[in-house]
Enzyme design. Structure first.
Site, PDB file in Angstrom:
ATOM      1  N   ASN A   1       0.852  -1.206   0.000  1.00  0.00           N
ATOM      2  CA  ASN A   1       0.000   0.000   0.000  1.00  0.00           C
ATOM      3  C   ASN A   1       0.878   1.243   0.000  1.00  0.00           C
ATOM      4  O   ASN A   1       2.094   1.152  -0.014  1.00  0.00           O
ATOM      5  CB  ASN A   1      -0.941  -0.030   1.213  1.00  0.00           C
ATOM      6  CG  ASN A   1      -0.167  -0.084   2.507  1.00  0.00           C
ATOM      7  OD1 ASN A   1       0.572   0.831   2.834  1.00  0.00           O
ATOM      8  ND2 ASN A   1      -0.320  -1.185   3.239  1.00  0.00           N
TER       9      ASN A   1
ATOM     10  N   LYS B   1       8.284 -18.312  -9.829  1.00  0.00           N
ATOM     11  CA  LYS B   1       7.615 -17.170 -10.450  1.00  0.00           C
ATOM     12  C   LYS B   1       6.392 -17.652 -11.236  1.00  0.00           C
ATOM     13  O   LYS B   1       6.480 -18.642 -11.973  1.00  0.00           O
ATOM     14  CB  LYS B   1       8.612 -16.477 -11.390  1.00  0.00           C
ATOM     15  CG  LYS B   1       8.078 -15.216 -12.002  1.00  0.00           C
ATOM     16  CD  LYS B   1       9.102 -14.598 -12.944  1.00  0.00           C
ATOM     17  CE  LYS B   1       8.444 -13.505 -13.749  1.00  0.00           C
ATOM     18  NZ  LYS B   1       9.225 -13.104 -14.912  1.00  0.00           N
TER      19      LYS B   1
ATOM     20  N   PHE C   1      -4.135   3.243  14.777  1.00  0.00           N
ATOM     21  CA  PHE C   1      -4.421   4.245  13.752  1.00  0.00           C
ATOM     22  C   PHE C   1      -5.629   3.798  12.927  1.00  0.00           C
ATOM     23  O   PHE C   1      -5.901   2.607  12.814  1.00  0.00           O
ATOM     24  CB  PHE C   1      -3.214   4.419  12.820  1.00  0.00           C
ATOM     25  CG  PHE C   1      -2.261   5.480  13.296  1.00  0.00           C
ATOM     26  CD1 PHE C   1      -1.527   5.290  14.452  1.00  0.00           C
ATOM     27  CD2 PHE C   1      -2.119   6.669  12.596  1.00  0.00           C
ATOM     28  CE1 PHE C   1      -0.658   6.283  14.909  1.00  0.00           C
ATOM     29  CE2 PHE C   1      -1.254   7.657  13.043  1.00  0.00           C
ATOM     30  CZ  PHE C   1      -0.525   7.466  14.194  1.00  0.00           C
TER      31      PHE C   1
ATOM     32  N   LYS D   1     -13.146   1.196  15.851  1.00  0.00           N
ATOM     33  CA  LYS D   1     -11.883   0.466  16.005  1.00  0.00           C
ATOM     34  C   LYS D   1     -11.383   0.513  17.442  1.00  0.00           C
ATOM     35  O   LYS D   1     -10.785  -0.436  17.934  1.00  0.00           O
ATOM     36  CB  LYS D   1     -10.839   1.019  15.018  1.00  0.00           C
ATOM     37  CG  LYS D   1     -11.165   0.581  13.597  1.00  0.00           C
ATOM     38  CD  LYS D   1     -10.278   1.145  12.530  1.00  0.00           C
ATOM     39  CE  LYS D   1     -10.881   0.793  11.165  1.00  0.00           C
ATOM     40  NZ  LYS D   1     -10.156   1.342  10.045  1.00  0.00           N
TER      41      LYS D   1
END
Ligand code: CTP
Length: 398
Positions: A203, A282, A316, A330
């Protein structure tokens, strides 16, 4: 406080005289240091008269050969106003060809820089890169104001007003030791979850908020264990860095290092899903379309919430909407003492220098912190965390 006031050569140099007067009025001892270019704009005598001390200009004029060292050692704060593009470049790269930049290198205390220059010089990538270097070094930057500039252009570049700079000097000089004896465990950055030996999903987290928290905690006297996903910024001086890649590794390192921690802050943007079985080889481009099935990662914060004991647990919540509601949810579900909620998606949040957050506390209170640098937000989070711990202990009769 003993303050070194550095003045470099810009048209705003005359405003530094007002700053000198203000700092004197506030009861500080001020030692002015001017570069040669600054003397083209204002006379050293102006500062000598205002501060009651001989203004230092030339490295080779000082009575003692080691004058710059003694000035640096005796002072509490170094403020440079105006800081020109040229001076900031010198500071960023450690050049010490004049008295002011030499003092800067010899000085170990807090540094406040108030830049002022033409708008194009301010926006130039070279200036911005130097600014970034100086900011990362922990210096306090008093941003220039936008407006009409002496060069006839309009935009950011005007020296901040003397009151704002004096306030930044006061904040920088206030030595805080309220985290001495404390161990703070911080997680930061993104996690990377492999898809095969060469690919991963991740991210946009830059790690800047978590690193700012680590830096703030160290400067307030804490031992800091920083468990960080892959980021491109250096770890602040004095922290114990534990690099990790995946959510599972982060979880393991958090619990390995949990025991001594009295405050735990989960600023990391942990991936919510991963491939529980990563292929050994892979993945080849043989099929026209592929489907991957992801499993949830361990929710580290929720697990911490279940076994936090007396620790202060801070999580957070990066949200694109319903910030306060999500932060409260949260807080409850993960059994935290504080959730730092921030809106991401606009110009704030991931990757930006500034942040604007709301703190949802276990006491039910919500505190909004206005936009500020991540470093300043970090200090405010610790201020509120310590107050909260005190309130919670009082409520439990301890
Ligand atoms: N977190 C964690 N472990 C995870 C996911 C999140 O410890 N596997 C922590 C983050 O470090 C942060 C907090 O949980 O402190 C909130 O993260 P966020 O991604 O905003 O929340 P989620 O629990 O993933 O909830 P949602 O997806 O509903 O927003």
């Amino acid at each position: 406080m003993k303050i070194i006031l550095g003045v470099s050569g810009g048209i705003a140099a005359y405003k530094a005289a007002e700053l000198a007067r203000l700092l004197m009025q506030q009861g500080h001892e001020v030692q002015a240091v001017m570069t040669d270019a600054a003397r083209e704009f204002v006379q050293p005598l102006t500062f000598s008269a205002l501060t009651g001390r001989k203004t230092l200009t030339n490295m080779f004029e000082v009575e003692h050969a080691i004058g710059h060292i003694s000035v640096a050692q005796e002072s509490d704060v170094l403020v440079i106003a105006p800081a020109t593009a040229d001076l900031m470049a010198k500071l960023a790269h450690g050049l010490a060809g004049d008295f002011l930049s030499t003092i800067y290198l010899a000085f170990t205390g807090p540094v406040v820089l108030a830049p002022a220059m033409n708008v194009n010089m301010w926006n130039h990538p070279a200036t911005q890169a130097n600014l970034e270097t100086l900011r990362r070094r922990g210096h306090h930057i008093v941003e220039p104001e936008s407006g009409y500039l002496a060069c006839g252009m309009t935009g950011p570049g005007r020296l901040a007003n003397p009151e704002t700079i004096a306030a930044a000097v006061a904040r920088a000089g206030a030595k805080r030791t309220d985290l001495e004896g404390e161990t703070v465990l911080i997680t930061a950055g993104p996690t990377q979850e492999p898809l095969d030996p060469v690919r991963y999903i991740s991210n946009r987290s830059s790690g800047k908020m978590g690193y700012a928290l680590a830096e703030a905690a160290v400067s307030r006297g804490a031992r800091v264990i920083l468990i960080s996903g892959p980021v491109s910024i250096p770890a602040p001086r004095g922290v114990e860095l534990v690099p990790v890649q995946t959510a599972v590794e982060m979880r393991d390192k958090v619990f390995e290092n949990l025991e001594p921690a009295g405050i735990v802050i989960k600023a990391a943007a942990v991936a919510d899903f991963h491939l529980s079985k990563v292929p050994d080889q892979k993945v080849k481009k043989t099929a026209a379309r592929i489907t991957l099935e992801f499993d949830p990662t361990p929710d580290i914060l929720a697990e911490l919430g279940r076994q936090k004991g007396d620790r202060l647990l801070i999580g957070f919540a990066a949200e694109t909407q319903n910030l306060e509601r999500e932060a409260r949810r949260k807080l409850e579900t993960k059994n935290c003492d504080m959730i730092v909620g921030n809106l991401v998606g606009g110009d704030l949040g991931f990757g930006s220098e500034d942040n604007e957050v709301a703190l949802a506390l276990r006491t039910g209170e919500v505190i909004s912190l206005p936009r500020a640098s991540k470093r300043e937000i970090a200090d405010r989070i610790f201020d509120e965390a310590l107050k909260l711990r005190f309130a919670l202990q009082a409520a439990h009769g301890r």
